[in-house]
Design an enzyme around this catalytic site. Sequence first.
Site, PDB file in Angstrom:
ATOM      1  N   ARG A  14     -12.497  13.722  -0.174  1.00 11.76           N
ATOM      2  CA  ARG A  14     -11.296  12.894   0.062  1.00 11.76           C
ATOM      3  C   ARG A  14      -9.997  13.280  -1.171  1.00 11.76           C
ATOM      4  NH1 ARG A  14      -7.466   8.547  -2.151  1.00 11.76           N
ATOM      5  NH2 ARG A  14      -6.580   7.726  -0.471  1.00 11.76           N
ATOM      6  N   THR A  17      -5.682   2.476  -9.228  1.00  8.44           N
ATOM      7  CA  THR A  17      -4.843   3.620  -9.701  1.00  8.44           C
ATOM      8  C   THR A  17      -4.126   3.183 -10.835  1.00  8.44           C
ATOM      9  OG1 THR A  17      -4.378   4.644  -7.495  1.00  8.44           O
ATOM     10  CG2 THR A  17      -2.828   5.026  -9.165  1.00  8.44           C
ATOM     11  N   GLY A  61      -3.106   5.545  -0.279  1.00 11.88           N
ATOM     12  CA  GLY A  61      -2.670   7.166  -0.450  1.00 11.88           C
ATOM     13  C   GLY A  61      -2.255   7.622   0.936  1.00 11.88           C
ATOM     14  N   THR A  77       1.301   3.369  -6.453  1.00 12.88           N
ATOM     15  CA  THR A  77       0.054   3.151  -6.483  1.00 12.88           C
ATOM     16  C   THR A  77      -0.362   2.357  -5.104  1.00 12.88           C
ATOM     17  OG1 THR A  77      -1.891   1.513  -7.080  1.00 12.88           O
ATOM     18  CG2 THR A  77       0.475   0.984  -7.800  1.00 12.88           C
ATOM     19  N   GLY A  78      -1.406   2.581  -4.296  1.00  6.62           N
ATOM     20  CA  GLY A  78      -1.599   1.857  -3.034  1.00  6.62           C
ATOM     21  C   GLY A  78      -2.357   2.697  -2.064  1.00  6.62           C
ATOM     22  N   GLY A  99      -6.223  12.028  -2.418  1.00  7.26           N
ATOM     23  CA  GLY A  99      -5.270  11.018  -1.898  1.00  7.26           C
ATOM     24  C   GLY A  99      -3.891  11.551  -2.282  1.00  7.26           C
ATOM     25  N   ASP A 100      -2.892  10.589  -2.415  1.00  6.90           N
ATOM     26  CA  ASP A 100      -1.492  11.041  -2.752  1.00  6.90           C
ATOM     27  C   ASP A 100      -1.147  11.206  -3.968  1.00  6.90           C
ATOM     28  OD1 ASP A 100      -2.309   7.837  -3.269  1.00  6.90           O
ATOM     29  OD2 ASP A 100      -0.173   8.120  -3.947  1.00  6.90           O
TER      30      ASP A 100
HETATM   31  N1  GLY Z   1      -3.147   5.604  -4.363  1.00  3.00           N
HETATM   32  C1  GLY Z   1      -4.453   6.074  -4.564  1.00  3.00           C
HETATM   33  C2  GLY Z   1      -4.981   6.805  -3.558  1.00  3.00           C
HETATM   34  O1  GLY Z   1      -5.112   6.605  -2.277  1.00  3.00           O
HETATM   35  O2  GLY Z   1      -5.962   7.496  -3.771  1.00  3.00           O
END
Ligand code: GLY
Length: 293
Positions: free
Chosen positions: A187, A159, A213, A210-211, A189-190
């Site tokens: 999928r 990210t 999600g 970032t991390g 993510g966050d």
């Molecule tokens: N933080 C990026 C994701 O999990 O998609």
Amino acid sequence: MRPKIIVHGGAGEIVDEHINAHISGCQEAIEVGWEILDQGGTSLMAIEHSIRLLEDNPVFDAGRGSYLNQDGFVEMDAIVMNGDDLNIGAVAGVRQIRNPISLAIQILHKSEHNILGGQGALQFAQDLDLEECELDWFITDYTRDICKKQISNSKKFGTVGCVALDSYGNLASGTSTGGIKNKATGRIGDTPLVGSGAYADNLTASVSATGNGEAIMKVVLSKLACDLTITHDSIESAAREAIQILYNRTNSHAGLIMIDPKGNLGCAFNTPRMSRAWVDNSGDIQARIYPDN
Ligand code: GLY
């Protein structure tokens, strides 16, 4: 007001051979964003152009270089948010758009909706003539190798993101990602979820996260960090507390960068490394990847 800007290239176990490229990639991105702000550009403009460079740089998990899904192609998410009017633009699961952050910006400015995904996002981008690339263009030897070996690990994330304060006193934030390694096709993510992957409010702060999600969205990490600035003496302690809450509640890992309305910068992460760069009070570019230096 003196502008401020900070970028990140992701938090995780960034492999040794990628450290130099992460640092130089973040430095290049901050140079571009800083120049725009220094010449009177807006925080949204600086964020778009900084993140476009990070997306085009194959060392980062966004745009070209995004991790592949289980079917071997990229699906990308991105978000931008403006701190003055709380306007949002986000895209989820886009495949062939070269710069998802620019699509998010166009949605913020031109769509009556906040988030577009799938065929509708593609159609919106095509109507605006945004650049498209073949699916293979996004794939690197590194990401193909990870996909083949079915590598997935709870501390290996990517990210990119940027938060900025412009000379008009407006905060904004942006985040762009290819998601996590070997994710299921489809999928999300966050990153495109407002308050999770990013948040910006001129009354509190602007944040890019970032991390992991799946964990970030459980605690709505970016909004959490913004809200913690209300009760914390410093933005650094608000950033650290947000990451601690994420860990306490989900046992997971993430990082974030943030700026408050006075231009104070914050960063916290509980992964081994997180690449980031910013312009210090003397106007010099600083870049780091380890926790303490
Ligand atoms: N933080 C990026 C994701 O999990 O998609």
